[in-house]
Motif scaffolding. Structure first.
Motif, short mmCIF file in Angstrom:
data_model
loop_
_atom_site.label_atom_id
_atom_site.label_comp_id
_atom_site.label_asym_id
_atom_site.label_seq_id
_atom_site.Cartn_x
_atom_site.Cartn_y
_atom_site.Cartn_z
N GLN A 301 43.08 42.40 41.35
CA GLN A 301 41.62 42.28 41.44
C GLN A 301 41.19 40.82 41.34
O GLN A 301 40.35 40.36 42.09
N LYS A 302 41.80 40.09 40.40
CA LYS A 302 41.41 38.68 40.22
C LYS A 302 41.74 37.85 41.44
O LYS A 302 41.01 36.94 41.81
N VAL A 303 42.88 38.14 42.07
CA VAL A 303 43.30 37.34 43.23
C VAL A 303 42.50 37.73 44.47
O VAL A 303 42.05 36.87 45.22
N ILE A 304 42.33 39.03 44.70
CA ILE A 304 41.82 39.51 45.98
C ILE A 304 40.29 39.53 46.01
O ILE A 304 39.69 39.27 47.05
N CYS A 305 39.68 39.87 44.89
CA CYS A 305 38.24 40.18 44.91
C CYS A 305 37.39 38.95 44.62
O CYS A 305 37.90 37.86 44.43
N GLU A 306 36.10 39.21 44.55
CA GLU A 306 35.12 38.16 44.30
C GLU A 306 35.42 37.41 43.00
O GLU A 306 35.91 37.99 42.03
N ASP A 307 35.06 36.12 42.95
CA ASP A 307 35.17 35.36 41.70
C ASP A 307 34.49 36.13 40.57
O ASP A 307 33.38 36.64 40.76
N GLY A 308 35.14 36.19 39.45
CA GLY A 308 34.51 36.83 38.28
C GLY A 308 34.84 38.31 38.17
O GLY A 308 34.46 38.94 37.19
N THR A 309 35.55 38.86 39.16
CA THR A 309 35.93 40.28 39.08
C THR A 309 37.05 40.42 38.04
O THR A 309 37.96 39.60 37.99
#
Ligand SMILES: C[S@@+](CC[C@H](N)C(=O)[O-])C[C@H]1O[C@@H](n2cnc3c(N)ncnc32)[C@H](O)[C@@H]1O
Length: 345
Positions: A301-309
């Motif tokens: 999630q941290k790598v793929i998704c929006e900043d702050g996810t």
């Protein structure tokens, strides 16, 4: 082969450093096998690499190496005559398997793996690695790469079908006529609910390119409408049941709040327009971050998704829902590992 995501308590020996470093090559090999349909070709009848090369239009020598590499990982069994058969554990690699993960494997080993080129950036800064690796955000990237987007949508559909079965078995559908799936992808989740409840109609909201492809595939289904909409601002009124499945886990707290506030506004508008009608409900169906073994997903999630996810636990997701002025009526755990938050305005 044991992967980096296996439990550390496993009795198997951990991979050595060079083996673990090579695991990306195994992942890519698996994706190529999935793209070539090798699982389907070997599911019921073991075949030689020469036969498989002829069937897939590939180089026989290289295909033999690919098959042997994947046999080392347990994907194929090799019989006494050197024929490759799909192993029991890898049956879900078949496209026709009821729990097929064929497209999930391609998505994870290709687009997500490409994005993991930004992992060092994510670890250093805590920010998404997708943009540093691929130059844009996940969904803008998919919109610009139709092949990757079609794989993504099909992967989401594979993951959604078992969850649809579990949700469809819950009570609460009898009084609902219209379900609105917010960020519903290619509609597999809604389709599962509609199949189980023939009185129900549905609107699947998603990005324009996703809706266009899904509508074309559905070929004019009177009960299921695909509607292009920005889910952060364009959620329509008129639903008895609103659905948010595997969507909030893509976004930061602020974006999640915006989406839920738009859902709440649509629900309030529905209730205000028809005071006698039963108040709409929202089902938030998301995987939570609850155990150490959820760490690989949270890292994704941290790598793929929006900043702050980040991966949310139950208390954090409840806080997000309540920050959008929605009441949580109950929380239920599904066998699929998802948690269902039933909410009302
Ligand atoms: C992780 S997928 C989940 C899809 C589906 N809910 C499921 O569980 O299978 C998130 C979905 O949100 C959609 N999405 C992302 N940003 C969106 C936006 N601004 N407006 C509409 N849909 C969006 C994506 O296209 C994608 O289909």
């Amino acid at each position: 082969m044991r992967t980096a995501s296996s439990e550390s308590s496993s009795s198997q020996r951990p991979l050595g450093p060079a083996q673990l470093a090579a695991s990306g090559a195994f992942a890519r090999a698996l994706a190529v096998a999935a793209r070539l349909g090798l699982a389907d070709l070997t599911a019921t009848q073991a075949r030689t690499s020469i036969e498989l090369a002829a069937q897939t239009g590939t180089d026989p020598q290289t295909l033999a190496l690919l098959l042997r590499t994947l046999a080392m990982a347990g994907v194929f069994d090799i019989d006494g005559e050197g024929r490759f058969g799909l192993s029991e554990a890898y049956q879900p690699l078949r496209g026709d398997h009821p729990q097929s993960q064929r497209h999930v494997c391609i998505l994870v080993a290709e687009t997500y793996d490409d994005a993991f080129a930004g992992l060092l950036e994510t670890v250093r800064s805590g920010r998404s690695g997708f943009r540093p690796a691929l130059g844009t955000s996940l969904y803008d990237y998919l919109a610009a790469h139709p092949d990757a987007e079609a794989i993504f949508d099909e992967a989401m559909a594979e993951l959604a079908r078992p969850v649809a079965r579990a949700i469809a078995a819950r009570p609460g559908f009898a009084g609902a006529a219209m379900a609105i799936d917010i960020g519903g992808g290619s509609g597999a989740f809604l389709r599962g609910l509609l199949d189980a409840h023939p009185h129900l109609r549905g609107i699947c909201l998603d990005r324009p390119s996703v809706c266009a492809r899904a509508a074309q595939r559905a070929g004019g289904d009177a009960r299921l409408e695909f509607r292009a909409a920005d889910v952060f601002s364009e959620i329509p009124a008129g639903g008895d049941l609103y659905l948010v499945k595997n969507v909030l886990y893509d976004w930061s707290f602020d974006s999640g709040l915006k989406l839920l506030a738009a859902a709440r506004a649509a629900m309030a508008q529905t209730a205000a327009a028809e005071p006698g009608r039963a108040a709409p409900r929202l089902l938030v169906v998301e995987p939570l971050f609850e155990r150490d073994s959820d760490a690989p997903r949270a890292l994704f999630q941290k790598v793929i998704c929006e900043d702050g996810t980040r991966g949310l636990d139950e208390a954090q997701l409840r806080r997000l829902i309540e920050a959008a002025r929605l009441r949580v009526l109950g929380v239920e755990r599904l066998e699929t590992g998802h948690s269902v938050f039933e909410c009302a305005p």
